[in-house]
Design an enzyme around this catalytic site. Structure first.
Site, PDB file in Angstrom:
ATOM      1  N   ASP A 234       0.832  -1.196   0.000  1.00 31.36           N
ATOM      2  CA  ASP A 234       0.000   0.000   0.000  1.00 31.36           C
ATOM      3  C   ASP A 234       0.870   1.251   0.000  1.00 31.36           C
ATOM      4  O   ASP A 234       1.617   1.513   0.942  1.00 31.36           O
ATOM      5  CB  ASP A 234      -0.918   0.007   1.220  1.00 31.36           C
ATOM      6  N   LEU A 235       0.769   2.036  -1.055  1.00 30.12           N
ATOM      7  CA  LEU A 235       1.602   3.220  -1.222  1.00 30.12           C
ATOM      8  C   LEU A 235       1.304   4.280  -0.175  1.00 30.12           C
ATOM      9  O   LEU A 235       2.208   4.996   0.276  1.00 30.12           O
ATOM     10  CB  LEU A 235       1.400   3.797  -2.620  1.00 30.12           C
TER      11      LEU A 235
END
Length: 436
Positions: free
Chosen positions: A265-266
């Site tokens: 997850d960025l």
């Protein structure tokens, strides 16, 4: 008219507020009192039931279904007692207070963070039905939260045409989350009918595959609750359209697992950069240009700003990202959830800050005071990381499309275990700076 009743039961004690119910049509029952009354009537009156039956038939004929109307498949014979209808109870499997104390010992700044913002997935508990959470997650993939809300409503309305035609027609007192079709019904609905609700062919196939697995109990609430984190991932990734990122979101927001680290997850990666960089270097700028936030060109699609409620309530403030609910599992991930190229990974992660339900609002700029507070006994950065490269990463210089590698994320959060999920939740709030 058939009598309906809820087919969803919960593992929680009676009295829980279960919002994930499914209407099940049951044949009208003949009670004992009716039989007794019939026996006591004079012989001449015994023809009355036939007359009533004829009248009922005439009434039904007067209000025929529209031509071509979809008739939902009936529930399975054993559905009322099936594991597929059990909800996840609104309880934690660990002590929230102990988890908070652990994180505060690991980094005293968490004390102020807990005071500023509730950790919603672990403080605001509700019963959840896993089939509904995962199905809505698939339906919301790669679209704006408004579009997702509309499609989920149209999908639900296939099975209950009495619902308002438009989701906006719901009043505040009539929440659209009170009904959801059963796995058996969805599994027995054809693709063309599902597409009539706005689903793509792939999403229709994905949601049918998920439904079939719950209907035949390859998946069930009992099995999901009993599985450890890795077994849970293996079980769900077998479902078409579900990948590791969606599994992690489900584990945090629906199952409330305490030690989940969504390494893909960025948004979490950006939040972690701010969190750990401020611990080791209090003097630096956090400003990030919009095109670097998304990992490329600015996103001009103004509809892609909020998240859906597949696994929780949508965030109240829009943000240019895809959230933990931004299930990029279907239209981006391969059927087994594996992304084949770094650009696909970047697309997925970037989107992950936009569509997740229940994500926290960004902290206001005042959070800088908390971040820059002197840490007690700060741990050294993991091998290979330095203040200089953390700064360069935050400015947008990624490695293979990500800000932090899985190994780096594991190393940075080692002291958070076994309660990484709580710390991760706040990293989303740090991923974007809220404008004052």
């Amino acid at each position: 008219m058939p009598v309906t009743r809820s087919a969803t039961r919960s593992l929680a004690p009676a009295g829980g507020n279960n919002k994930t119910t499914a209407a099940v049509s049951l044949p009208p029952a003949v009670g004992k009192s009716s039989k007794r009354k019939a026996a006591e009537e004079p012989a001449a009156a015994k023809k009355t039931p036939r007359a009533k039956k004829t009248k009922s038939s005439d009434e039904s004929a007067a209000t025929p279904l529209p031509s071509g109307a979809f008739i939902p498949p009936p529930p399975s014979p054993l559905q009322n007692e099936s594991e597929e209808t059990i909800s996840i109870p609104a309880v934690l499997t660990f002590s929230f207070e102990e988890a908070k104390a652990h994180l505060i010992r690991a980094d005293h700044r968490f004390e102020d963070i807990f005071a500023k913002l509730k950790c919603k997935p672990f403080e605001l508990l509700e019963q959840v039905h896993p089939f509904r959470a995962l199905a809505e997650s698939i339906l919301a993939q790669q679209i704006s939260w408004l579009a997702a809300r509309s499609i989920i409503h149209r999908f639900t309305r296939l099975y209950d045409p009495s619902l308002p035609e438009k989701v906006a027609d719901y009043s505040a007192s009539k929440c659209p989350t009170s009904f959801f079709p059963t796995p058996y019904q969805v599994a027995n609905t054809d693709i063309l009918t599902l597409k009539s609700a706005g689903l793509s062919t792939r999403k229709a196939e994905y949601v049918k595959d998920l439904a079939a697995r719950f209907a035949d109990e390859r998946l069930s609430t009992i099995k999901l609750l009993a599985a450890d984190d890795e077994s849970l991932a293996e079980m769900l990734i077998e479902v078409r359209g579900i990948g590791r990122w969606t599994v992690d979101m489900f584990a945090i927001f629906s199952l409330r697992r305490p030690n989940i680290l969504p390494v893909g997850d960025l948004g979490i990666q950006r939040g972690m950069l701010r969190w750990f960089l401020s611990r080791h270097s209090s003097k630096h700028t956090f400003t990030i240009s919009p095109h670097k936030l998304s990992g490329g060109e600015p996103d001009n699609d103004k509809t892609k700003v909020e998240s859906t409620g597949a696994m929780g309530p949508p965030p109240t403030t829009p943000a240019p990202k895809t959230t933990p609910g931004s299930q990029l599992t279907g239209d981006v991930e391969a059927d087994n959830g594996v992304l084949s190229t770094s650009s696909e990974l970047q697309t997925q992660v970037s989107a992950s800050i936009n569509s997740i339900p229940g994500l926290p609002e960004p902290f206001t700029p005042s959070i800088d005071k908390t971040l820059e507070a002197d840490a007690m006994n700060p741990e050294p950065l993991p091998e290979g990381l330095s203040v200089a490269n953390l700064k360069s990463r935050l400015e947008g210089k990624k490695i293979k499309g990500v800000f932090l590698t899985p190994a780096e994320m594991e190393g940075l959060t080692a002291s958070w275990a076994p309660y990484r999920s709580l710390g991760v939740y706040y990293m989303w709030a740090l991923s974007e700076e809220k404008k004052s």
